[in-house]
Write a protein that holds these residues in place. Structure first.
Motif, PDB file in Angstrom:
ATOM      1  N   PRO A   1      19.413  46.590  61.524  1.00 44.98           N
ATOM      2  CA  PRO A   1      20.726  47.266  61.494  1.00 44.98           C
ATOM      3  C   PRO A   1      21.898  46.279  61.375  1.00 44.98           C
ATOM      4  N   THR A   2      21.709  45.017  61.796  1.00 39.70           N
ATOM      5  CA  THR A   2      22.796  44.022  61.695  1.00 39.70           C
ATOM      6  C   THR A   2      22.918  43.466  60.283  1.00 39.70           C
ATOM      7  N   ILE A   3      21.774  43.252  59.613  1.00 40.67           N
ATOM      8  CA  ILE A   3      21.832  42.519  58.333  1.00 40.67           C
ATOM      9  C   ILE A   3      21.634  43.426  57.118  1.00 40.67           C
ATOM     10  N   TRP A   4      21.482  44.733  57.368  1.00 41.46           N
ATOM     11  CA  TRP A   4      21.252  45.652  56.237  1.00 41.46           C
ATOM     12  C   TRP A   4      22.028  46.927  56.495  1.00 41.46           C
ATOM     13  N   LYS A   5      22.861  47.325  55.540  1.00 37.27           N
ATOM     14  CA  LYS A   5      23.723  48.491  55.779  1.00 37.27           C
ATOM     15  C   LYS A   5      23.191  49.746  55.074  1.00 37.27           C
ATOM     16  N   GLY A   6      21.913  49.726  54.664  1.00 35.29           N
ATOM     17  CA  GLY A   6      21.363  50.900  53.980  1.00 35.29           C
ATOM     18  C   GLY A   6      20.979  51.993  54.976  1.00 35.29           C
ATOM     19  N   ASP A   7      20.314  53.043  54.472  1.00 35.67           N
ATOM     20  CA  ASP A   7      19.925  54.194  55.294  1.00 35.67           C
ATOM     21  C   ASP A   7      18.641  53.867  56.056  1.00 35.67           C
ATOM     22  N   LEU A   8      18.755  53.782  57.395  1.00 43.20           N
ATOM     23  CA  LEU A   8      17.592  53.381  58.204  1.00 43.20           C
ATOM     24  C   LEU A   8      16.503  54.455  58.200  1.00 43.20           C
ATOM     25  N   GLU A   9      16.873  55.673  57.780  1.00 44.83           N
ATOM     26  CA  GLU A   9      15.873  56.750  57.746  1.00 44.83           C
ATOM     27  C   GLU A   9      15.111  56.755  56.416  1.00 44.83           C
ATOM     28  N   SER A  10      15.564  55.935  55.445  1.00 39.31           N
ATOM     29  CA  SER A  10      14.900  55.924  54.137  1.00 39.31           C
ATOM     30  C   SER A  10      13.536  55.253  54.277  1.00 39.31           C
ATOM     31  N   ASN A  11      12.765  55.360  53.205  1.00 38.75           N
ATOM     32  CA  ASN A  11      11.426  54.781  53.186  1.00 38.75           C
ATOM     33  C   ASN A  11      11.470  53.276  53.484  1.00 38.75           C
ATOM     34  N   VAL A  12      12.387  52.572  52.759  1.00 33.22           N
ATOM     35  CA  VAL A  12      12.522  51.111  52.941  1.00 33.22           C
ATOM     36  C   VAL A  12      13.038  50.801  54.343  1.00 33.22           C
ATOM     37  N   GLY A  13      14.038  51.576  54.790  1.00 30.04           N
ATOM     38  CA  GLY A  13      14.624  51.343  56.118  1.00 30.04           C
ATOM     39  C   GLY A  13      13.566  51.411  57.210  1.00 30.04           C
ATOM     40  N   LYS A  14      12.756  52.481  57.178  1.00 26.41           N
ATOM     41  CA  LYS A  14      11.714  52.638  58.218  1.00 26.41           C
ATOM     42  C   LYS A  14      10.690  51.512  58.130  1.00 26.41           C
ATOM     43  N   ALA A  15      10.300  51.151  56.882  1.00 23.61           N
ATOM     44  CA  ALA A  15       9.282  50.103  56.704  1.00 23.61           C
ATOM     45  C   ALA A  15       9.772  48.782  57.293  1.00 23.61           C
ATOM     46  N   MET A  16      11.069  48.483  57.094  1.00 21.53           N
ATOM     47  CA  MET A  16      11.594  47.211  57.615  1.00 21.53           C
ATOM     48  C   MET A  16      11.696  47.250  59.139  1.00 21.53           C
TER      49      MET A  16
ATOM     50  N   CYS B   1       8.343  46.648  60.381  1.00 24.85           N
ATOM     51  CA  CYS B   1       7.658  45.473  59.837  1.00 24.85           C
ATOM     52  C   CYS B   1       6.331  45.916  59.209  1.00 24.85           C
ATOM     53  N   ASP B   2       6.428  46.930  58.340  1.00 26.56           N
ATOM     54  CA  ASP B   2       5.224  47.610  57.839  1.00 26.56           C
ATOM     55  C   ASP B   2       4.650  46.918  56.596  1.00 26.56           C
ATOM     56  N   PRO B   3       3.416  46.376  56.688  1.00 31.75           N
ATOM     57  CA  PRO B   3       2.843  45.684  55.524  1.00 31.75           C
ATOM     58  C   PRO B   3       2.495  46.641  54.391  1.00 31.75           C
ATOM     59  N   LYS B   4       2.435  47.963  54.699  1.00 28.35           N
ATOM     60  CA  LYS B   4       2.061  48.933  53.654  1.00 28.35           C
ATOM     61  C   LYS B   4       3.306  49.509  52.969  1.00 28.35           C
ATOM     62  N   GLY B   5       4.486  49.167  53.472  1.00 35.15           N
ATOM     63  CA  GLY B   5       5.718  49.731  52.904  1.00 35.15           C
ATOM     64  C   GLY B   5       6.096  49.026  51.607  1.00 35.15           C
ATOM     65  N   PRO B   6       7.247  49.429  51.010  1.00 37.98           N
ATOM     66  CA  PRO B   6       7.727  48.724  49.809  1.00 37.98           C
ATOM     67  C   PRO B   6       8.124  47.294  50.178  1.00 37.98           C
ATOM     68  N   VAL B   7       8.075  46.380  49.209  1.00 44.34           N
ATOM     69  CA  VAL B   7       8.441  44.985  49.499  1.00 44.34           C
ATOM     70  C   VAL B   7       9.960  44.875  49.675  1.00 44.34           C
ATOM     71  N   ALA B   8      10.400  44.271  50.798  1.00 44.54           N
ATOM     72  CA  ALA B   8      11.824  43.953  51.000  1.00 44.54           C
ATOM     73  C   ALA B   8      11.873  42.500  51.443  1.00 44.54           C
ATOM     74  N   LEU B   9      12.453  41.657  50.572  1.00 45.36           N
ATOM     75  CA  LEU B   9      12.399  40.207  50.786  1.00 45.36           C
ATOM     76  C   LEU B   9      13.810  39.645  50.643  1.00 45.36           C
TER      77      LEU B   9
ATOM     78  N   GLY C   1      20.184  33.862  49.018  1.00 44.76           N
ATOM     79  CA  GLY C   1      21.011  35.039  49.319  1.00 44.76           C
ATOM     80  C   GLY C   1      20.595  36.281  48.545  1.00 44.76           C
ATOM     81  N   SER C   2      19.627  36.148  47.593  1.00 44.51           N
ATOM     82  CA  SER C   2      19.198  37.321  46.807  1.00 44.51           C
ATOM     83  C   SER C   2      18.320  38.252  47.640  1.00 44.51           C
ATOM     84  N   THR C   3      18.422  39.547  47.347  1.00 40.96           N
ATOM     85  CA  THR C   3      17.490  40.533  47.902  1.00 40.96           C
ATOM     86  C   THR C   3      16.490  40.868  46.796  1.00 40.96           C
ATOM     87  N   CYS C   4      15.183  40.830  47.109  1.00 41.35           N
ATOM     88  CA  CYS C   4      14.164  41.178  46.108  1.00 41.35           C
ATOM     89  C   CYS C   4      13.329  42.321  46.662  1.00 41.35           C
ATOM     90  N   SER C   5      13.015  43.291  45.815  1.00 38.89           N
ATOM     91  CA  SER C   5      12.272  44.449  46.309  1.00 38.89           C
ATOM     92  C   SER C   5      11.474  45.096  45.188  1.00 38.89           C
TER      93      SER C   5
END
Length: 728
Positions: A267-282, A285-293, A368-372
């Motif tokens: 929640p400090t370093i990402w301002k996206g929707d925490l209820e989204s698929n990516v938000g929940k996975a991060m 710390c879900d290894p089966k979720g989408p990649v967020a790097l 500083g890049s976000t890769c997903s």
């Protein structure tokens, strides 16, 4: 089976057990012993020989780091430590302490969940300790404390056991006070306490450490430490209570695993929707979720090319994974996936979430890049660097045919270090590199010569000023070249509070308008202006206070383009502008879009801003540094003379024992050559450091002289322009 191979097999196994991973950094003031401490931790894990630990400086593997005796690049390494009968994977990042490389620290903080703050027992908390700790706390990274160089207290200061404890209590109290000031909300949870083992004491050079839990285990307490050191027997201490065990036990006990840390940090370093698929996975710390790097560093490897190092917050990476580089809007394929073990990179088949990874193949990514794997993922918050590039030098290839190679090398350097700015001076055709200080640029130029084999010539370093205004201008009319469009503009100083809000990220242009208006009014903008903010750019704002003007919406982007051009190079000396508020109070636009294109709007707005600035008491701002110099008492006079001779102001003088610390602020322009001068003035006995202290106005009596120096250097006319030069 060799130890290294065993270690790699263990690491491959532990990567899949996030609750047994610790991602941590080591931060401190320069020369407080971070790299020596890292050495010991590696020796304990069996990665380097124990005899060499503390002297080998394994993570300073760059040849310049070895010669200069300082850390320049943050280095990462993965190792295994056994605690309570279980193996744990520790991903460690050693960071620089010198102020010129602060950007490396800021970026490393994004990759870790906890830090060991190293403090010299004799010197206590120093300015750079505070700077790096502040960066960690803001990123929601949990600290533990290691008080280093305890042997110095006994050898050099000959303190009694009671005095030794008093010093320890003071260091801990100072760090706690600082945590409370920066993160009052976290203080109860993160407060450092000797009794729970979140503080350790020791000597990185001599390989021993103690903490309250270790005392219970080994029976070696402060009294024994004192006795061993008095009788000069560090060896026995190191055998009985080895540093790596005490410190790594503390890390495992007190620093959080990624599964726990990410719930707090995302929640400090990402301002996206925490209820989204990516938000929940991060969050999980879900290894089966989408990649967020998040990429925190680019390393140039002579064999593999560019390696992107970063923290994987969710998903699993394999060679061949296609990733969207969100800030560049491109797609790259990861060719190999691996981990760093100091200078060596170990390739693996896949890496799950919660680890620090090293990828080859992401050619468009930069620090500083976000890769997903999700194309429209909200990128991570951009990494905020606390100081700005304040020193510039011109650089050119000795041999003109090397110019294409130089351009390529500068591009690489800027990519791996975002605090290095590379620009082309269009008027003179020379390349300019700007950095945090003299040393920062020196190191980069040395790399160009050494690592890339390019012979280059550089100009002496110069300071970059900022242009600003002191009063409100009259309304100025800017006409487009075809005379069909008119813009009425006023400029005035922007309240510092407003710039702070934008800089800190508390306000941005994407947020809800009502919310933004409320925050900006609190910071000092009148209501109509707070509602009309259209752009924040490099410490300046553009406000539209017009009412119901036809075609304005379609033209606004071009108007802002004119504003940005004016900010990049102001009227007085073509230096960047800072602290300006530009108000559009009225405008008349041609109804036909053809007659209000870029060639009409941009020059009209830019000229109006320039003419207005010249009628609002223009001034120059120059960067200052805070300077800390510690010397023996009798040399204090030499230091104060040296500082005052450089337009410096002495802020305070503190003495302890026979040493004195002089704290002053000095314009960066006068700091060139300070290292040599202070060495000469004190026969090499001065210990000194600097930190960035913001910009202040150039004294009125020097204003014209400085403007002329800059204009002459840039090949401009040697006179201060007049408003009518821009609007006629």
């Amino acid at each position: 089976m060799t130890r290294a191979k065993k270690m790699v097999d263990k690491i491959k196994d532990l990567m899949y057990k996030p609750e047994r991973i610790r991602n941590m950094g080591i931060v401190a003031h320069i020369d407080h012993g971070k790299t020596t401490l890292s050495d010991n931790l590696l020796a304990g894990a069996g990665m380097i020989s124990e005899e060499l630990a503390g002297r080998q400086l394994y993570l300073d593997f760059d040849s310049q780091e070895q010669e200069r005796g300082i850390t320049i690049n943050s280095a990462s390494v993965s190792m295994v430590h056994e605690y309570g009968g279980e193996d744990y994977l520790i991903n460690l990042i050693d960071t620089p302490g010198h102020v010129d490389f602060g950007g490396e620290v800021t970026r490393a903080m994004r990759a870790v969940d906890g830090v060991i703050v190293v403090v010299d027992a004799v010197e206590g908390i120093m300015p750079q300790t505070e700077t790096v700790l502040r960066q960690a706390l803001r990123e929601n990274v949990k600290p533990v404390l290691f008080v280093n160089k305890v042997d110095r207290l006994i050898r050099e200061l000959e303190v009694t056991p009671e005095e030794m404890q008093k010093r320890f209590i003071k260091v801990i109290a100072d760090v706690n006070k600082f945590i409370k000031a920066v993160r009052p909300d976290k203080y109860d949870e993160w407060k450092l306490d000797v009794s729970d083992g979140s503080v350790a004491f020791g000597s990185a050079l001599y390989n021993w450490a103690v903490s309250v839990p270790s005392m219970k285990e080994t029976g070696v307490g402060f009294k024994e430490v004192y006795d061993y050191l008095k009788s000069d027997d560090s060896k026995t201490l190191a055998k009985k209570t080895p540093l790596f065990k005490v410190v790594l036990d503390m890390v495992i006990r007190h620093l959080p695993p990624p599964t726990e840390a990410q719930k707090r940090r995302i929640p400090t370093i990402w301002k996206g929707d925490l209820e989204s698929n990516v938000g929940k996975a991060m969050l999980n710390c879900d290894p089966k979720g989408p990649v967020a790097l998040m990429i925190t560093k680019i390393v140039n490897d002579p064999h593999a090319g560019e390696i992107a190092v970063g923290r994987l917050f969710s998903g699993t990476l394999k060679p061949g994974t296609e990733l969207y580089i969100l800030d560049k809007k491109t797609k790259n394929r990861a060719q190999t996936v691996g981990l760093f073990m100091g200078p060596k990179r170990v390739e693996v088949e896949e890496i799950p979430a919660g680890n620090i990874v090293a990828l080859v193949g992401l050619k468009d990514a930069s620090a500083g890049s976000t890769c997903s794997t999700v194309e429209n993922m909200e990128p991570f918050e951009s990494i905020k660097h606390f100081s700005e590039p304040v020193v510039t030098m011109a650089i050119e290839a000795k041999n003109p045919r090397d110019l294409p190679k130089l351009i390529e090398v500068l591009r690489k350097l800027a990519k791996e270090d975002p605090t290095l700015h590379v620009t082309l001076n269009e008027e003179t055709g020379e390349h300019l590199i700007s950095g945090m200080g003299e040393l920062h640029l020196e190191v980069k130029v040395e790399r160009i010569r050494r690592d890339f084999g390019l012979e280059v010539k550089t100009s002496p370093p110069i300071v970059v000023f900022r242009e600003t205004v002191n009063t409100t201008s009259p309304v100025v009319e800017g006409k487009s070249p075809n005379r069909h469009n008119r813009f009425y503009i006023v400029v005035e100083p922007c309240p510092e509070g407003v710039i702070e809000k934008f800089k800190e990220g508390e306000v941005d242009l994407k947020m809800d308008k009502k919310e933004r208006r409320k925050l900006l009014e609190e910071a000092g903008l009148p209501g109509d202006e707070a509602a009309g903010v259209q752009e924040y750019y490099s410490g300046n704002i553009f406000v539209d206070v017009t009412k119901g003007i036809q075609y304005l919406n379609e033209t606004m982007e071009l108007i802002l383009e004119g504003f940005r051009e004016a900010i990049n190079a102001g009227p007085v000396a073509r230096e960047p502008v800072y602290g300006l508020k530009v108000k559009l109070v009225d405008c008349k636009l041609h109804e036909d879009a053809v007659h209000r294109g870029p060639a009409q709007v941009i020059p009209a707005v830019r000229s109006a801003i320039f003419a207005a600035m010249l009628q609002a008491k223009p001034a120059l701002l120059e960067p200052y540094q805070k300077v800390y110099v510690t010397v023996p008492q009798e040399m204090m006079g030499a230091v104060t003379r040296e500082i005052q001779g450089r337009r410096g102001v002495i802020l305070e003088i503190n003495s302890e024992g026979d040493a004195v610390t002089v704290i002053a602020k000095v314009p960066v322009k006068e700091m060139f050559g300070f290292a040599g001068a202070i060495r000469g003035a004190t026969s090499g006995k001065a210990i000194w450091s600097v930190e960035f202290a913001g910009f202040e106005q150039v004294p009125q009596n020097l204003f014209e002289q400085f403007v002329m120096e800059v204009r002459q250097r840039k090949g401009l006319k040697l006179e201060i322009p007049k408003p009518e030069d821009f609007i006629g």
